[in-house]
Design an enzyme around this catalytic site. Structure first.
Site, PDB file in Angstrom:
ATOM      1  N   GLY A  38       0.869  -1.174   0.000  1.00  0.00           N
ATOM      2  CA  GLY A  38       0.000   0.000   0.000  1.00  0.00           C
ATOM      3  C   GLY A  38       0.905   1.223   0.000  1.00  0.00           C
ATOM      4  O   GLY A  38       1.893   1.259   0.748  1.00  0.00           O
ATOM      5  N   LYS A  39       0.568   2.194  -0.831  1.00  0.00           N
ATOM      6  CA  LYS A  39       1.482   3.334  -0.969  1.00  0.00           C
ATOM      7  C   LYS A  39       1.684   4.073   0.361  1.00  0.00           C
ATOM      8  O   LYS A  39       2.789   4.461   0.708  1.00  0.00           O
ATOM      9  CB  LYS A  39       0.968   4.280  -2.061  1.00  0.00           C
ATOM     10  CG  LYS A  39       1.010   3.618  -3.433  1.00  0.00           C
ATOM     11  CD  LYS A  39       0.516   4.521  -4.541  1.00  0.00           C
ATOM     12  CE  LYS A  39       0.245   3.730  -5.825  1.00  0.00           C
ATOM     13  NZ  LYS A  39       1.382   2.964  -6.335  1.00  0.00           N
ATOM     14  N   GLY A  40       0.583   4.248   1.112  1.00  0.00           N
ATOM     15  CA  GLY A  40       0.707   4.955   2.382  1.00  0.00           C
ATOM     16  C   GLY A  40       1.576   4.188   3.362  1.00  0.00           C
ATOM     17  O   GLY A  40       2.519   4.731   3.957  1.00  0.00           O
ATOM     18  N   MET A 221      11.680  10.884 -11.843  1.00  0.00           N
ATOM     19  CA  MET A 221      11.831  10.532 -13.259  1.00  0.00           C
ATOM     20  C   MET A 221      12.608   9.224 -13.423  1.00  0.00           C
ATOM     21  O   MET A 221      13.402   9.083 -14.349  1.00  0.00           O
ATOM     22  CB  MET A 221      12.543  11.679 -13.988  1.00  0.00           C
ATOM     23  CG  MET A 221      11.850  13.040 -13.807  1.00  0.00           C
ATOM     24  SD  MET A 221      12.618  14.386 -14.720  1.00  0.00           S
ATOM     25  CE  MET A 221      14.257  14.431 -14.009  1.00  0.00           C
ATOM     26  N   GLY A 222      12.424   8.276 -12.489  1.00  0.00           N
ATOM     27  CA  GLY A 222      13.085   6.975 -12.594  1.00  0.00           C
ATOM     28  C   GLY A 222      14.592   7.115 -12.647  1.00  0.00           C
ATOM     29  O   GLY A 222      15.187   7.849 -11.846  1.00  0.00           O
ATOM     30  N   ASP A 252       7.528   5.079  -3.433  1.00  0.00           N
ATOM     31  CA  ASP A 252       7.149   5.179  -2.010  1.00  0.00           C
ATOM     32  C   ASP A 252       8.390   5.290  -1.120  1.00  0.00           C
ATOM     33  O   ASP A 252       8.399   6.046  -0.138  1.00  0.00           O
ATOM     34  CB  ASP A 252       6.335   3.956  -1.591  1.00  0.00           C
ATOM     35  CG  ASP A 252       5.063   3.807  -2.409  1.00  0.00           C
ATOM     36  OD1 ASP A 252       4.537   4.835  -2.882  1.00  0.00           O
ATOM     37  OD2 ASP A 252       4.600   2.662  -2.574  1.00  0.00           O
TER      38      ASP A 252
END
Ligand code: RIB
Length: 308
Positions: A38-40, A221-222, A252
């Site tokens: 989960g991103k959070g 930007m990776g 994240d």
């Protein structure tokens, strides 16, 4: 320095494959795991692993995945006073496929994350007021994201919004006052309706967010690093080249590490450099939270790359 993360908790069900199955095909995968994501939650764990004190405001499910997610927050020493459980609701789940070029494809079922309401944010206000920064993403209802931005404005707390996953319904006029908005190029393009095929285009799109009242934009930007755009600066912070095996959750780890470092001393390019390095370390291992480096692993990695 305390960081609040208001956002999502998922259980990641991850398949590693050398090739995507064609429609109707059944293929054997090379590896499989189930882990907390989960991103959070990923951002909260990354910040905690980078030494920050973290308060998590989230809704977990009323099932075994929810129980596992709550144990996980406790394991990382995260303040769980506002880690709530949504009754009779499943935990959020992400079904992830990682191919052998380290890229991922993710499908989410938000489950309990959809039950995190503006009212929950208001309830957490006494604890949020003690924090130096509020970190947000968009796997919870947009109304909740807007309420958190509003709370940050009201109590003069820096708000960092990671507008992921991209959502065409996001109203960028509600982002006024955010200290940081941190999209990747795709999210930036969707938010602004502008092309992002070159640095000049990315800068122009970022400036549209500044014109809406956002204070600073950092575009991830990776492998090209990250770009800081403010009213008076444009600065690229490069990243290092590593052999990536799984890029899931790299954004994240960048955000969690950025928040932890920025909260320490307010040095933005310095925090961007640390965050780029932390994300680079994370993609060399499979998974998200378990791939994020410990303090010792990160210190060793920085030394190897002559940083700091
Ligand atoms: O950013 C990566 C995360 O996105 C995964 O952990 C998955 O849970 C999805 O939310």
């Amino acid at each position: 320095m305390k960081i609040a993360v208001i956002g999502s908790t998922m259980m990641d069900v991850v398949a590693y494959t050398d090739a995507m199955p064609a429609p109707g095909e059944t293929r054997a995968m090379q590896d499989f795991h189930v882990a907390c994501g989960g991103k959070g939650a990923n951002q909260a764990v990354a910040a905690a692993k980078c030494g920050a004190e973290v308060l998590m405001v989230t809704k977990t499910g009323d099932d075994i995945f929810g129980a596992r997610a709550r144990e996980n927050f406790a394991h990382f020493g995260i303040d769980m006073d506002y880690v709530m459980t949504a009754e009779n609701t499943p935990n959020g789940v992400a079904s992830i496929i990682v191919d052998n070029s380290s890229q991922n494809r993710i499908l989410i079922n938000k489950g309990a994350n959809d039950c995190l309401t503006p009212d929950d944010v208001e309830q957490a206000a006494p604890a949020l007021k003690q924090c130096d920064m509020i970190v947000l993403q968009m796997e919870v209802p947009l109304a909740t994201v807007y309420a958190a931005i509003e709370l940050g404005r009201k109590y003069d707390i820096d708000v960092l919004l990671n507008p992921a996953p991209a959502n065409p319904d996001l109203d960028i006029s509600k982002l006024a006052g955010c200290a940081f908005v941190m999209p990747n190029e795709t999210e930036l393009s969707l938010m602004t309706g502008m092309p992002v095929n070159s640095q000049a285009e990315i800068e122009a799109a970022a400036k549209k967010l500044l014109a809406m009242g956002v204070k600073k934009v950092i575009v991830t930007m990776g492998h090209q690093g990250s770009l800081l755009v403010t009213a008076d600066t444009v600065q690229v912070v490069p990243t290092m080249k590593v052999d990536a095996v799984d890029t899931t959750g790299a954004g994240d780890s960048y955000i969690g590490c950025f928040a932890a470092n920025y909260a320490k001393d307010g040095d933005i390019p310095g925090a961007m450099q640390m965050a780029s390095a932390y994300a680079a370390l994370g993609v060399t291992k499979k998974g998200t939270q378990e791939a994020y480096g410990t303090a010792q692993e990160f210190a060793d990695f920085l030394k190897q790359h002559n940083i700091g």
